[in-house]
Scaffold this active site. Sequence first.
Site, PDB file in Angstrom:
ATOM      1  N   GLY A  19       0.779  -1.234   0.000  1.00 41.87           N
ATOM      2  CA  GLY A  19       0.000   0.000   0.000  1.00 41.87           C
ATOM      3  C   GLY A  19       0.807   1.279   0.000  1.00 41.87           C
ATOM      4  N   ARG A  72     -14.411 -15.787 -10.768  1.00 41.34           N
ATOM      5  CA  ARG A  72     -13.937 -14.399 -10.830  1.00 41.34           C
ATOM      6  C   ARG A  72     -15.088 -13.409 -10.954  1.00 41.34           C
ATOM      7  NH1 ARG A  72      -9.252 -12.552 -12.232  1.00 41.34           N
ATOM      8  NH2 ARG A  72      -8.574 -14.460 -13.261  1.00 41.34           N
ATOM      9  N   ASN A 114      -5.492   2.957 -12.991  1.00 36.58           N
ATOM     10  CA  ASN A 114      -4.558   1.971 -12.458  1.00 36.58           C
ATOM     11  C   ASN A 114      -3.147   2.514 -12.609  1.00 36.58           C
ATOM     12  OD1 ASN A 114      -3.567  -0.673 -11.619  1.00 36.58           O
ATOM     13  ND2 ASN A 114      -3.025  -1.020 -13.772  1.00 36.58           N
ATOM     14  N   HIS A 116       0.676   1.238 -13.145  1.00 44.68           N
ATOM     15  CA  HIS A 116       1.361   0.032 -13.616  1.00 44.68           C
ATOM     16  C   HIS A 116       2.850   0.344 -13.770  1.00 44.68           C
ATOM     17  CE1 HIS A 116       1.811  -3.817 -15.616  1.00 44.68           C
ATOM     18  NE2 HIS A 116       2.569  -3.208 -16.508  1.00 44.68           N
ATOM     19  N   SER A 143       3.265   3.975 -15.488  1.00 44.12           N
ATOM     20  CA  SER A 143       2.154   4.580 -16.234  1.00 44.12           C
ATOM     21  C   SER A 143       0.908   4.591 -15.366  1.00 44.12           C
ATOM     22  CB  SER A 143       1.833   3.763 -17.495  1.00 44.12           C
ATOM     23  OG  SER A 143       2.970   3.607 -18.314  1.00 44.12           O
ATOM     24  N   THR A 148      -9.694  -0.351 -18.794  1.00 41.77           N
ATOM     25  CA  THR A 148     -10.699  -0.906 -19.692  1.00 41.77           C
ATOM     26  C   THR A 148     -10.614  -2.431 -19.568  1.00 41.77           C
ATOM     27  OG1 THR A 148      -9.176  -1.053 -21.552  1.00 41.77           O
ATOM     28  CG2 THR A 148     -10.409   1.014 -21.308  1.00 41.77           C
ATOM     29  N   GLU A 150      -9.356  -4.471 -21.450  1.00 39.36           N
ATOM     30  CA  GLU A 150      -8.089  -5.014 -21.933  1.00 39.36           C
ATOM     31  C   GLU A 150      -7.021  -4.857 -20.846  1.00 39.36           C
ATOM     32  OE1 GLU A 150      -5.098  -4.284 -25.731  1.00 39.36           O
ATOM     33  OE2 GLU A 150      -6.878  -3.046 -25.484  1.00 39.36           O
ATOM     34  N   ASP A 152      -4.187  -3.946 -18.654  1.00 37.22           N
ATOM     35  CA  ASP A 152      -3.137  -2.911 -18.769  1.00 37.22           C
ATOM     36  C   ASP A 152      -3.155  -2.241 -20.142  1.00 37.22           C
ATOM     37  OD1 ASP A 152      -2.270  -3.499 -16.171  1.00 37.22           O
ATOM     38  OD2 ASP A 152      -0.902  -5.052 -16.885  1.00 37.22           O
TER      39      ASP A 152
HETATM   40  C1  GAR Z   1       3.398  -0.785  -7.541  1.00 35.78           C
HETATM   41  O1  GAR Z   1       4.696  -0.846  -8.042  1.00 35.78           O
HETATM   42  C2  GAR Z   1       2.392  -0.748  -8.666  1.00 35.78           C
HETATM   43  O2  GAR Z   1       2.841  -0.031  -9.788  1.00 35.78           O
HETATM   44  C3  GAR Z   1       2.257  -2.205  -8.990  1.00 35.78           C
HETATM   45  O3  GAR Z   1       2.243  -2.844  -7.747  1.00 35.78           O
HETATM   46  C4  GAR Z   1       3.039  -2.088  -6.820  1.00 35.78           C
HETATM   47  C5  GAR Z   1       2.199  -1.849  -5.602  1.00 35.78           C
HETATM   48  O4  GAR Z   1       2.997  -1.302  -4.587  1.00 35.78           O
HETATM   49  N1  GAR Z   1       1.059  -2.481  -9.712  1.00 35.78           N
HETATM   50  C6  GAR Z   1       0.980  -3.468 -10.609  1.00 35.78           C
HETATM   51  O5  GAR Z   1       1.893  -4.214 -10.862  1.00 35.78           O
HETATM   52  C7  GAR Z   1      -0.372  -3.582 -11.291  1.00 35.78           C
HETATM   53  N2  GAR Z   1      -0.281  -4.408 -12.436  1.00 35.78           N
HETATM   54  P1  GAR Z   1       2.304  -0.692  -3.277  1.00 35.78           P
HETATM   55  O6  GAR Z   1       1.376  -1.765  -2.706  1.00 35.78           O
HETATM   56  O7  GAR Z   1       3.441  -0.404  -2.365  1.00 35.78           O
HETATM   57  O8  GAR Z   1       1.557   0.532  -3.697  1.00 35.78           O
END
Ligand code: GAR
Length: 224
Positions: A19, A72, A114, A116, A143, A148, A150, A152
């Site tokens: 988090g 899901r 989101n 990523h 990013s 959406t 799709e 990421d």
């Molecule tokens: C972050 O690096 C985020 O970009 C990534 O998970 C981590 C969460 O860290 N998200 C993904 O990979 C989504 N596909 P956090 O729990 O410390 O915020």
Amino acid sequence: MSELPSSPLRIAVLASGRGSNFAALLEARARGALPVEFVLVGSDKADAGALALARDAGVPTLALSPHDYPDRAAFDHALFERVGQSGAELLVLAGFMRIIDGAALAPWVGRMINIHPSLLPRYRGLHTHRRALAAGDAEHGASVHYVTAELDGGPVIAQARIAIAPDDDEQTLAARLLAHEHRLLPAVVSHIAQGRLALRDGRVWLDGVPLDAPLQWCDHALTR
Ligand code: GAR
């Protein structure tokens, strides 16, 4: 067109892990840089650090286990129903590590973002740091995009870029990028809360003008 008018903007956050991106949003709000109200933090993991942070901050929390649902779609519909009941106007995925059912997310398109850890469209999915290193990339990044159906693949709003150093490994690269994520995500949320960003006709619009390319986090600001 997705208008997000109210101030402070009501936000729900979904997170599966420690988090730190949610913590960055909390911190930005605390210093007056984010006109939002956190109405819910939800997780698919009861022990997620994000839930503990939310409880400490007095933000309502929700933990649902996918194991309690037949599939899901059933889990996602239950989760998104609760998000809807929270009154959230914007849903922020901050390290939410699940693929979301298309029908469950459909009502949120334009109102869900989101973060990523890659320069999308490069490296959708997992192990982005490892893949950037393996490819010999000179730069890496993060990013923030509209979600959406799709994976990421939704329109990218903004990116932060870092150079990959010759001695970087997966851990050093991830750690250095994370610090940039912590500035990028609050900046994008702040723009949305101010009503400056929208998703329209499959494109990202800033201040009523469509973007030709994602905004770049540069010199402590988002720039075209
Ligand atoms: C972050 O690096 C985020 O970009 C990534 O998970 C981590 C969460 O860290 N998200 C993904 O990979 C989504 N596909 P956090 O729990 O410390 O915020």
